[in-house]
Design an enzyme around this catalytic site. Structure first.
Site, PDB file in Angstrom:
ATOM      1  N   GLU A 280       0.827  -1.224   0.000  1.00  0.00           N
ATOM      2  CA  GLU A 280       0.000   0.000   0.000  1.00  0.00           C
ATOM      3  C   GLU A 280       0.858   1.269   0.000  1.00  0.00           C
ATOM      4  O   GLU A 280       2.064   1.212   0.254  1.00  0.00           O
ATOM      5  CB  GLU A 280      -0.929   0.010   1.217  1.00  0.00           C
ATOM      6  CG  GLU A 280      -0.182  -0.012   2.544  1.00  0.00           C
ATOM      7  CD  GLU A 280      -0.944   0.652   3.685  1.00  0.00           C
ATOM      8  OE1 GLU A 280      -1.431   1.788   3.496  1.00  0.00           O
ATOM      9  OE2 GLU A 280      -1.034   0.043   4.763  1.00  0.00           O
TER      10      GLU A 280
ATOM     11  N   LYS B  54      -3.093  -2.252  16.119  1.00  0.00           N
ATOM     12  CA  LYS B  54      -2.491  -1.440  17.180  1.00  0.00           C
ATOM     13  C   LYS B  54      -3.496  -1.186  18.288  1.00  0.00           C
ATOM     14  O   LYS B  54      -4.688  -1.110  18.034  1.00  0.00           O
ATOM     15  CB  LYS B  54      -2.085  -0.084  16.616  1.00  0.00           C
ATOM     16  CG  LYS B  54      -0.689  -0.047  16.103  1.00  0.00           C
ATOM     17  CD  LYS B  54      -0.361   1.275  15.520  1.00  0.00           C
ATOM     18  CE  LYS B  54      -1.101   1.578  14.250  1.00  0.00           C
ATOM     19  NZ  LYS B  54      -1.422   0.609  13.316  1.00  0.00           N
TER      20      LYS B  54
END
Ligand code: PSU
Ligand code: MN
Length: 305
Positions: free
Chosen positions: A26, A160
């Site tokens: 990406e 995360k």
């Protein structure tokens, strides 16, 4: 293929047409996830690691409205340096294309473009997810809906703890997205190998993983797979230290009224400052580790066909 919109680099196209291993990467991580010049160095090194393991890397982004599958070195440099490159998720894609703009693609947008080009495996750092406080804000990354709908396996280091990991896993379960631990029983939390949550399935080899992914898509069970690959032990951050930094960053984001698509880039930059760059080093290493596993998976999938 949709050549009206897509520009597929020659070597990438050749590999796709022959059914050989290709790994998508990406560009939001380049333009919005890391500072220059580490962003560009990391992106190029990921490509090298993937090539070294026998797959063709294809970094995805949008330049002058063209969906680029396989950015050149110059284009990666441009993505990393230029200010004002739009962060593009599913909703933004048609407008950036129609206006002939430049865009860095998120996990969601990269999955869409990879699928259009016929690429099945994608390596990134961390996926977006359900944000903490989403009960109030409704902030749920479009990455999760994409995983529910688009047939690409995403190798990441988990989620995360800027996110609500429990709710992220619930959301994925509801939408039938398998969360697979690569050589782990525990879902990793990006900077740390452990999160306190388990995975749905553990695999210990790329071949075993490829077989399950092949079965999923042959059964027309549309959607992606989250391949959760923990950060190497030597690069892992201290659990309490990183979570303290994240709590502090979230508090500051709230105080400053940071919202929507700005939230994730803001938190990443803040955590890096608080940890004096330690989080960036960890981030870089885990992306390398994901690139290696994604390459092995792409090779294993190509062999099954
Ligand atoms: N997590 C990271 N680095 C990143 C991102 C996530 O550690 O660069 C990026 C990815 O492109 C992901 C996006 O798709 O953030 C999610 O943004 P949002 O939460 O606005 O959906
Ligand atoms: Mn969001």
């Amino acid at each position: 293929m949709l050549s009206k919109y897509l520009d597929v680099r020659e070597d990438v196209l050749a590999a796709i047409e022959k059914g050989e291993a290709v790994v998508a990467l990406e560009s939001t991580i380049i333009s919005h996830g890391m500072p220059y010049p580490q962003n560009v160095e990391t992106a190029l090194q990921c490509e090298k690691l993937i090539s070294d393991r026998g797959a063709v890397p294809a970094t995805i982004g949008i330049i002058k409205g063209r969906l680029k599958v396989g950015l050149t070195v110059e284009e990666i440099e441009y993505m990393g340096k230029e200010a004002g490159i739009v962060k593009v998720s599913r909703r933004d894609l048609p407008f950036v294309v129609a206006r002939e703009g430049d865009g860095a693609t998120t996990v969601a947008a990269t999955m869409i473009i990879a699928a259009l080009a016929g690429i099945k495996v994608f390596a990134t750092g961390g996926i977006g997810g359900v944000h903490r406080g989403a009960q109030e804000t409704f902030d749920i990354s479009a990455d999760l809906q994409e995983l529910a709908n688009t047939n690409v396996a995403v190798v990441c280091a988990g989620a995360k703890s800027i996110l609500d990991i429990a709710l992220t896993l619930e959301y994925l379960e509801t939408h039938g997205v398998p969360v697979v631990g690569y050589r782990t029983d525990e879902f990793p939390a990006f900077y740390t190998r452990k999160s306190g949550y388990g995975v749905d399935y553990r695999v210990d080899s790329a071949e075993e993983l490829a077989q399950a992914i092949k079965s999923k898509w042959e059964l027309n069970l549309k959607g992606g797979v989250v391949v959760a690959n923990p950060i190497p032990e030597k690069d892992e951050l201290d659990y309490d230290l990183i979570n303290k930094a994240i709590d502090e960053a979230i508090l500051e984001a709230e105080e400053k009224g940071i919202k929507g698509k700005e939230t994730t880039p803001f938190l990443l930059a803040k955590v890096k400052d608080i940890t004096e760059g330690e989080s960036l080093t960890a981030n870089i290493e885990l992306v390398y580790n994901n690139s290696r596993v994604a390459a092995d998976l792409a090779v294993a999938l190509a062999r099954l066909k």
